[in-house]
Design a protein around this motif. Structure first.
Motif, mmCIF file in Angstrom:
data_model
loop_
_atom_site.group_PDB
_atom_site.id
_atom_site.type_symbol
_atom_site.label_atom_id
_atom_site.label_comp_id
_atom_site.label_asym_id
_atom_site.label_seq_id
_atom_site.Cartn_x
_atom_site.Cartn_y
_atom_site.Cartn_z
ATOM 1 N N ASP A 47 -6.171 -1.434 -4.419
ATOM 2 C CA ASP A 47 -5.399 -2.440 -3.277
ATOM 3 C C ASP A 47 -6.222 -3.703 -2.916
ATOM 4 O O ASP A 47 -7.334 -3.688 -3.067
ATOM 5 N N ASP A 48 -5.249 -4.614 -2.706
ATOM 6 C CA ASP A 48 -5.965 -5.970 -2.148
ATOM 7 C C ASP A 48 -6.936 -6.499 -3.156
ATOM 8 O O ASP A 48 -8.081 -6.685 -2.963
ATOM 9 N N THR B 207 0.924 -1.133 0.109
ATOM 10 C CA THR B 207 -0.082 -0.030 0.017
ATOM 11 C C THR B 207 0.853 1.260 0.068
ATOM 12 O O THR B 207 0.560 2.311 -0.666
ATOM 13 N N ARG C 70 4.636 -3.744 9.662
ATOM 14 C CA ARG C 70 3.450 -2.982 10.484
ATOM 15 C C ARG C 70 3.791 -3.331 11.843
ATOM 16 O O ARG C 70 3.506 -2.379 12.938
HETATM 17 MG MG MG Z 1 -2.194 -2.876 2.159
#
Ligand code: MG
Ligand code: ADP
Length: 435
Positions: A201-202, A147, A300
């Motif tokens: 995205d995704d 992302t 993350r």
């Molecule tokens: Mg993402």
């Protein structure tokens, strides 16, 4: 009007003194901004904001409800953040619906062997929209920067004045269904087919959703026909997504498909250093190295640890040393696991395999339901303290022998089938890092 202050006082009685002094004491309530169902609190810095949000905002909302019968949305924020949020909304109106995070820039993205191919591809697309790789398809595991990279290109385009739409498959789908319901398909098509750049995205969530695939296909054709740049991300290679129309799958591979691998040690170290710099956190070399070795791949998660360390040191006025870091990391990992419920696990598995959580817990015997149920049972057994009878009850199985049979079967499969093992690892990773 001062309900927020009263709520904080109540919270003080409900949590330990140490916890109160560490976090809640630093919150201030803004009665002026707290109108129209909002309850606004300020925290001393961005990292603390995130942390308090995660740990306490639900609890605070709950207290508003029980004490004052008020249903509020709790906003924990920095003073300056309110302004920037407004600006973001204005931008949104101006630029279509693209909600790009401005800190997702190329300069904030650390490049190493694991991601240099994807980085180079996105960078060259950002310098030459529509002309080099179109579409560009980026794939890789959770939290590896897909992302971020996609939005970095989006930010470049947006700064050049292009109309950029950033959307997830879910938003696209919601938008589509709403347009059908409200009879506004024309507007929907206008929006998605007239933008300069489309970032989706995704894309794996398109799998097995026929109606939206059809619409999506036509959107793609229109944009591609006009030479507009399209970028996709997914958690796997287009060939592996499954449940996709052949014509779509082949188009995903028309331009360039680039993967992102988990960062190697040096890249992780560079990322940690960068995040420290951005967030003004000072960590010694041995602490940075320690975090980089302990956190396997998910960036993350690294961010979560840094914000925790920073919050602790700020609020307790202590310097962060290695022993302290080790404790925080240990805590974090334990916490990740303790918070896991069978519900969470079932939801993640269901979402990933495109079925409903209720189907997993039903008596359904179709192949994909049984498959999802077995995987859920196995992961629940691995990651929660649930007993076999509890699992049997939760998943609507006859008794604990049915559960142990399932687990045996899954173990056999893991032994035999490398792809299946990868799938289980991937799901486990998603579950433990997203909770
Ligand atoms: Mg993402
Ligand atoms: P994904 O979309 O692949 O799940 P994200 O792009 O959301 O992952 O990345 C998760 C977090 O990690 C983001 O905050 C992002 O800024 C950060 N991140 C990931 N890779 C890098 C990198 N190479 N350099 C700097 N930050 C990174």
């Amino acid at each position: 009007m001062n309900n927020g202050i009263k709520v904080l006082e109540t919270l003080k009685e409900e949590i330990s003194e140490v916890e109160y002094n560490r976090y809640i004491r630093h919150l201030t309530y803004d009665p002026k901004k707290s109108i129209n169902g909002l309850a606004v609190f300020y925290a001393p810095n961005a990292l603390v904001v995130n942390w308090i949000k995660k740990k306490y905002s639900e609890k605070i909302a709950h207290l508003f409800e029980v004490k004052f019968d008020e249903k509020v949305i709790v906003e924990i924020t920095l003073k300056s953040a309110i302004k920037s949020k407004k600006m973001k909304i204005n931008n949104e109106v101006k630029q279509g619906n693209s909600l790009l995070n401005p800190s997702h820039s190329f300069s904030n993205f650390m490049v190493g062997g694991s991601n240099q191919f994807a980085y180079a591809a996105v960078k060259s697309v950002s310098e030459n929209a529509g002309n080099v790789y179109n579409p560009l398809f980026i794939y890789g595991g959770v939290g590896l920067g897909k992302t971020h990279l996609m939005q970095a290109a989006g930010n470049v385009f947006q700064n050049e004045g292009k109309v950029v739409i950033y959307t997830t498959v879910e938003q696209f789908l919601n938008d589509f269904t709403r347009s059908i319901r409200n009879n506004t398909m024309e507007r929907f098509r206008e929006k998605y087919r007239k933008c300069d750049v489309l970032l989706i995205d995704d894309i794996q969530f398109l799998s097995n959703k026929e109606a939206i695939q059809e619409e999506f296909f036509h959107t793609f054709e229109a944009l591609k026909g006009d030479g507009k740049q399209i970028i996709f991300t997914a958690d796997k290679h287009p060939k592996k997504i499954g449940g996709l129309e052949a014509r779509l799958q082949s188009r995903f591979e028309w331009g360039l498909v680039a993967d992102i691998q988990p960062p190697e040690l040096e890249t992780k170290i560079a990322i940690i250093k960068k995040k420290c710099e951005i967030n003004k956190v000072v960590l010694s070399k041995d602490i940075i190295n320690y975090i980089a070795t302990v956190i396997e791949s998910n960036v993350r998660e690294i961010e979560g640890i840094l914000s925790k360390l920073h919050a602790y040191s700020q609020l307790m006025h202590i310097d962060i040393d290695l022993a302290f870091t080790k404790n925080v990391l240990k805590d974090q990992m334990k916490e990740n696991r303790e918070n896991l419920t069978m519900d969470t696990i079932t939801q993640v598995v269901a979402k990933d395999l495109n079925i409903k959580p209720s189907e997993i817990r039903s008596k359904g015997r179709s192949k994909n339901i049984v498959y999802a149920r077995r995987i859920s049972i196995y992961i629940c057994r691995e990651l929660t303290q649930s007993t076999m009878p509890q699992l049997a009850q939760y998943f609507g199985m006859k008794d604990h022998t049915a559960i142990s049979h399932t687990i045996r079967k899954i173990n056999e499969l893991i032994e035999k089938d490398e792809d299946f093992k990868l799938k289980i690892d991937e799901l486990t990773n998603k579950i433990t890092t997203n909770s």
